[in-house]
Design a protein around this motif. Structure first.
Motif, PDB file in Angstrom:
ATOM      1  N   ALA A 136      19.658  47.898  40.869  1.00 37.94           N
ATOM      2  CA  ALA A 136      19.822  48.321  39.479  1.00 37.94           C
ATOM      3  C   ALA A 136      19.457  47.241  38.474  1.00 37.94           C
ATOM      4  N   GLY A 137      19.684  45.982  38.821  1.00 36.85           N
ATOM      5  CA  GLY A 137      19.443  44.930  37.846  1.00 36.85           C
ATOM      6  C   GLY A 137      19.537  43.553  38.449  1.00 36.85           C
ATOM      7  N   VAL A 138      19.518  42.568  37.557  1.00 38.15           N
ATOM      8  CA  VAL A 138      19.539  41.163  37.961  1.00 38.15           C
ATOM      9  C   VAL A 138      20.746  40.481  37.343  1.00 38.15           C
ATOM     10  N   MET A 139      21.397  39.632  38.117  1.00 36.26           N
ATOM     11  CA  MET A 139      22.492  38.825  37.608  1.00 36.26           C
ATOM     12  C   MET A 139      22.288  37.373  38.023  1.00 36.26           C
ATOM     13  N   LYS A 140      23.067  36.490  37.423  1.00 37.97           N
ATOM     14  CA  LYS A 140      22.904  35.059  37.660  1.00 37.97           C
ATOM     15  C   LYS A 140      24.195  34.472  38.199  1.00 37.97           C
ATOM     16  N   ILE A 141      24.075  33.536  39.123  1.00 41.33           N
ATOM     17  CA  ILE A 141      25.241  32.827  39.632  1.00 41.33           C
ATOM     18  C   ILE A 141      25.641  31.790  38.582  1.00 41.33           C
ATOM     19  N   VAL A 142      26.857  31.895  38.064  1.00 43.77           N
ATOM     20  CA  VAL A 142      27.290  30.983  37.005  1.00 43.77           C
ATOM     21  C   VAL A 142      28.423  30.064  37.448  1.00 43.77           C
ATOM     22  N   LYS A 143      28.986  30.322  38.622  1.00 41.31           N
ATOM     23  CA  LYS A 143      29.984  29.406  39.191  1.00 41.31           C
ATOM     24  C   LYS A 143      29.847  29.443  40.698  1.00 41.31           C
ATOM     25  N   GLU A 144      29.724  28.263  41.294  1.00 40.15           N
ATOM     26  CA  GLU A 144      29.551  28.180  42.738  1.00 40.15           C
ATOM     27  C   GLU A 144      30.857  28.484  43.467  1.00 40.15           C
ATOM     28  N   SER A 145      30.780  28.650  44.764  1.00 39.44           N
ATOM     29  CA  SER A 145      31.889  29.220  45.546  1.00 39.44           C
ATOM     30  C   SER A 145      33.199  28.464  45.382  1.00 39.44           C
ATOM     31  N   TYR A 146      34.269  29.234  45.342  1.00 44.06           N
ATOM     32  CA  TYR A 146      35.623  28.711  45.285  1.00 44.06           C
ATOM     33  C   TYR A 146      36.530  29.723  45.971  1.00 44.06           C
ATOM     34  N   GLN A 176      26.996  36.627  36.377  1.00 50.02           N
ATOM     35  CA  GLN A 176      26.838  37.092  34.996  1.00 50.02           C
ATOM     36  C   GLN A 176      25.653  38.055  34.921  1.00 50.02           C
ATOM     37  N   PHE A 177      25.874  39.167  34.255  1.00 48.78           N
ATOM     38  CA  PHE A 177      24.801  40.138  34.046  1.00 48.78           C
ATOM     39  C   PHE A 177      23.660  39.476  33.294  1.00 48.78           C
ATOM     40  N   GLU A 178      22.444  39.707  33.768  1.00 51.16           N
ATOM     41  CA  GLU A 178      21.284  39.175  33.061  1.00 51.16           C
ATOM     42  C   GLU A 178      20.454  40.300  32.446  1.00 51.16           C
ATOM     43  N   ARG A 179      20.062  41.275  33.260  1.00 51.34           N
ATOM     44  CA  ARG A 179      19.319  42.398  32.690  1.00 51.34           C
ATOM     45  C   ARG A 179      19.234  43.544  33.688  1.00 51.34           C
TER      46      ARG A 179
END
Length: 237
Positions: A136-146, A176-179
């Motif tokens: 459906a879309g593209v998102m971005k990793i904004v915080k690495e694993s925890y 985070q949603f990108e588009r």
């Protein structure tokens, strides 16, 4: 108070403290039996045969380094233990900052892929377990694993009694949603291309969506990611 919607993507809003990820209703896509195994190098032998053994030992192959991903979540309502695990890309868009944690992954290999993720990398948001699965879309990793807090929450559908606070099993990342893609790319179209590429060669020949289909978190090569992105400008097959 956490939102009622929960799923294999992100269901909770982010918090400023040490909170965890967002779901991934892992039960249908992930099986805890599929454990990713780390490759260990051979020990050198001792005594007279040590040099012979060490010379014969082959170097362990390095683990592939990926920088693109595909992450599955359920966009349609489905109750599990009385909780709606629905979480589609539109739900991610409604969260503050359009950002949420990806919790609930309960497969070791999928978890390890999330642990490999780096801030700034991109992932496809894939709708699964629905009438028309696809990207459906593209998102971005904004915080690495925890640490995924849902493993300790007895009221959460992803609670894991075997996981201990001093040695947690499960991790998550923030996305985070990108588009949105210019058009939804259905699984049926990707499968047709995959089959064509298996015969004639092509970017999607070994795509994990078909070679490791049950994993809810999958790696993509840069070539696979760019090829799938290019499909949004083409007419559907």
């Amino acid at each position: 108070m956490a939102p009622k919607m929960r799923t294999r993507g992100t269901t909770r809003t982010l918090q400023s403290s040490n909170d965890e990820e967002t779901k991934t209703n892992a039960h249908s896509e992930d099986s805890p039996l599929e454990v990713g195994q780390a490759v260990r190098g051979k020990r050198k032998g001792s005594g007279k045969t040590g040099k012979q053994e060490s010379s014969k030992a082959k170097k362990s192959p390095e683990r592939p380094q990926y920088c693109h991903w595909l992450m599955k979540s359920e966009p349609e309502s489905r109750l599990e233990n009385g909780i709606d695990v629905k979480f589609g890309i539109e739900d991610l868009k409604t969260l503050p900052n359009q950002t949420g944690c990806w919790d609930g992954v309960r497969n070791y290999q999928a978890r390890n892929f999330m642990r490999d993720m780096k801030e700034g990398q991109h992932a496809f948001f894939y709708h699964s377990n629905c009438k028309e699965p696809g990207i459906a879309g593209v998102m971005k990793i904004v915080k690495e694993s925890y640490v995924d807090h849902t493993q300790f929450d007895k009221k959460d559908v992803h609670y894991d009694a075997s996981s201990k606070a001093d040695n947690p099993k499960w991790s998550m990342v923030d996305v985070q949603f990108e588009r949105m893609l210019k058009r939804f790319i259905p699984l049926s179209e990707l499968k047709k291309i995959h089959l064509q590429h298996k015969v004639k060669g092509g970017s999607l020949n070994g795509m994990a969506l078909f070679t490791r289909a049950r994993l809810s978190v999958q790696p993509l090569t840069s070539e696979e990611f760019e090829f799938v992105l290019s499909l949004e400008d083409n007419d559907p097959l």
